[in-house]
Design an enzyme around this catalytic site. Structure first.
Site, PDB file in Angstrom:
ATOM      1  N   LEU A 148       3.239  14.559  32.730  1.00 51.64           N
ATOM      2  CA  LEU A 148       4.147  14.695  33.866  1.00 51.64           C
ATOM      3  C   LEU A 148       3.996  16.099  34.423  1.00 51.64           C
ATOM      4  O   LEU A 148       4.071  17.078  33.676  1.00 51.64           O
ATOM      5  CB  LEU A 148       5.597  14.430  33.447  1.00 51.64           C
ATOM      6  CG  LEU A 148       6.634  14.418  34.579  1.00 51.64           C
ATOM      7  CD1 LEU A 148       7.755  13.435  34.275  1.00 51.64           C
ATOM      8  CD2 LEU A 148       7.212  15.813  34.853  1.00 51.64           C
ATOM      9  N   TYR A 199      11.714  36.930  41.626  1.00 53.35           N
ATOM     10  CA  TYR A 199      10.549  36.139  41.245  1.00 53.35           C
ATOM     11  C   TYR A 199       9.997  36.602  39.902  1.00 53.35           C
ATOM     12  O   TYR A 199       9.858  35.801  38.963  1.00 53.35           O
ATOM     13  CB  TYR A 199       9.455  36.220  42.316  1.00 53.35           C
ATOM     14  CG  TYR A 199       8.255  35.368  41.965  1.00 53.35           C
ATOM     15  CD1 TYR A 199       8.257  34.007  42.240  1.00 53.35           C
ATOM     16  CD2 TYR A 199       7.145  35.912  41.331  1.00 53.35           C
ATOM     17  CE1 TYR A 199       7.177  33.209  41.901  1.00 53.35           C
ATOM     18  CE2 TYR A 199       6.059  35.125  40.985  1.00 53.35           C
ATOM     19  CZ  TYR A 199       6.082  33.769  41.269  1.00 53.35           C
ATOM     20  OH  TYR A 199       5.018  32.982  40.911  1.00 53.35           O
ATOM     21  N   LYS A 213      10.161  34.681  36.185  1.00 51.79           N
ATOM     22  CA  LYS A 213       8.945  34.350  35.441  1.00 51.79           C
ATOM     23  C   LYS A 213       8.915  35.051  34.078  1.00 51.79           C
ATOM     24  O   LYS A 213       8.347  34.525  33.113  1.00 51.79           O
ATOM     25  CB  LYS A 213       7.717  34.708  36.274  1.00 51.79           C
ATOM     26  CG  LYS A 213       7.561  33.851  37.529  1.00 51.79           C
ATOM     27  CD  LYS A 213       7.505  32.362  37.208  1.00 51.79           C
ATOM     28  CE  LYS A 213       7.186  31.522  38.425  1.00 51.79           C
ATOM     29  NZ  LYS A 213       7.117  30.071  38.094  1.00 51.79           N
ATOM     30  N   VAL A 233      -3.663  33.333  42.966  1.00 52.54           N
ATOM     31  CA  VAL A 233      -4.435  32.090  43.008  1.00 52.54           C
ATOM     32  C   VAL A 233      -4.491  31.601  44.446  1.00 52.54           C
ATOM     33  O   VAL A 233      -3.483  31.624  45.160  1.00 52.54           O
ATOM     34  CB  VAL A 233      -3.797  31.008  42.114  1.00 52.54           C
ATOM     35  CG1 VAL A 233      -4.684  29.760  42.072  1.00 52.54           C
ATOM     36  CG2 VAL A 233      -3.555  31.541  40.703  1.00 52.54           C
ATOM     37  N   THR A 259      -3.920  29.274  46.777  1.00 52.50           N
ATOM     38  CA  THR A 259      -3.151  28.046  46.989  1.00 52.50           C
ATOM     39  C   THR A 259      -2.300  28.240  48.249  1.00 52.50           C
ATOM     40  O   THR A 259      -2.414  29.241  48.944  1.00 52.50           O
ATOM     41  CB  THR A 259      -2.221  27.747  45.797  1.00 52.50           C
ATOM     42  OG1 THR A 259      -1.204  28.757  45.741  1.00 52.50           O
ATOM     43  CG2 THR A 259      -2.995  27.737  44.484  1.00 52.50           C
TER      44      THR A 259
END
Length: 250
Positions: free
Chosen positions: A5, A145, A149, A178, A180
């Site tokens: 999942l 943020y 994390k 990354v 994205t």
């Protein structure tokens, strides 16, 4: 057939995990807010890899959305990838408190609750894996943020330390920059980030899966980011905050 999942499964690292796990022959449960995009992603994965793909539309910023995914996890999965997340288009003091609370719900509460929903079944079967996607930002200081994390890393390590079964593992994945949709969605200016710091989503996923197989509790993909994290431990926190606050956003 083993089942994975994945939250935040339609883009970025989530989509890369879906491709990799489908190629490995796992059945998939894809979780995201955008039902149309979710359905399209599932159809493409079924066609390309011939695996079973279930779609589960859910907004993890809402209690109802988290509950829907919890209920599916309680039915049993072999791998959970807590990947859903986002960044804010502004510095800490510029972001409305409601948006900050939403980030904490997605990055922290959802990760906590979904991990706890998955682990009992994994432990009863004596096998199962959880990957909680954090960030290299966890080791630096950059508003809510990075703070959220850092919680994901600490939580993952703490959970892993309390699981006696050797084949039930929890790992925090801490990638750097990354390529994205993440930065565009957060309206971040990435023009000042050097090319050598950028990673591909597929590269990050490949290293994550290797580290998971090795039993690592924290995965920092690539030697360059391992070095950055190591050096960062010896740099004064105030200096780190000043540098990280300027990098990646004007």
């Amino acid at each position: 057939m083993p089942t994975a999942l994945i939250t935040g499964a339609t883009a970025g690292l989530g989509a890369a995990f879906a491709r990799r796990l489908a190629a490995d022959g796992l059945s998939l449960v894809l979780v995201a807010r955008d039902e149309a995009r979710l359905t399209a992603s599932a159809a493409e994965l079924r066609k390309r890899y011939g695996v079973a793909v279930e779609v589960l539309p859910a907004d993890l910023s809402l209690d109802e959305g988290i509950r829907r995914v919890e209920e599916r996890l309680e039915r049993g999965v072999d791998l959970l990838v807590n990947n859903a997340g986002f960044g804010h288009p502004g510095a800490f003091l510029e972001v409305p408190v409601a948006d900050e609370v939403t980030m904490l719900r997605v990055h922290c509460e959802a990760v906590l609750r979904l991990t706890l929903a998955a682990l009992p079944g994994m432990r009863s079967r004596g096998r199962g894996y959880v990957i909680n996607v954090a960030s290299v930002a966890a080791f630096f200081t950059r508003g809510t943020y990075s703070a959220s994390k850092a919680w994901v890393v600490n939580f993952s390590e703490s959970a892993a330390a309390e699981i006696p079964e050797p084949n039930v593992r929890v790992m925090a994945l801490c990638p750097g920059f990354v390529r994205t949709e993440f930065h565009q969605r957060a309206a971040m200016d990435t023009s000042g980030i050097p090319d050598f710091l950028w990673l591909s989503a597929d590269q990050v996923v490949d290293e994550a899966m290797r580290d998971l197989a090795r039993g690592r509790r924290v995965s920092v993909p690539t030697a360059r980011y391992k070095a950055i994290v190591s050096v960062g431990r010896f740099v004064p926190r105030t200096l780190i905050g000043q540098v990280s606050g300027r990098l990646g956003r004007r």
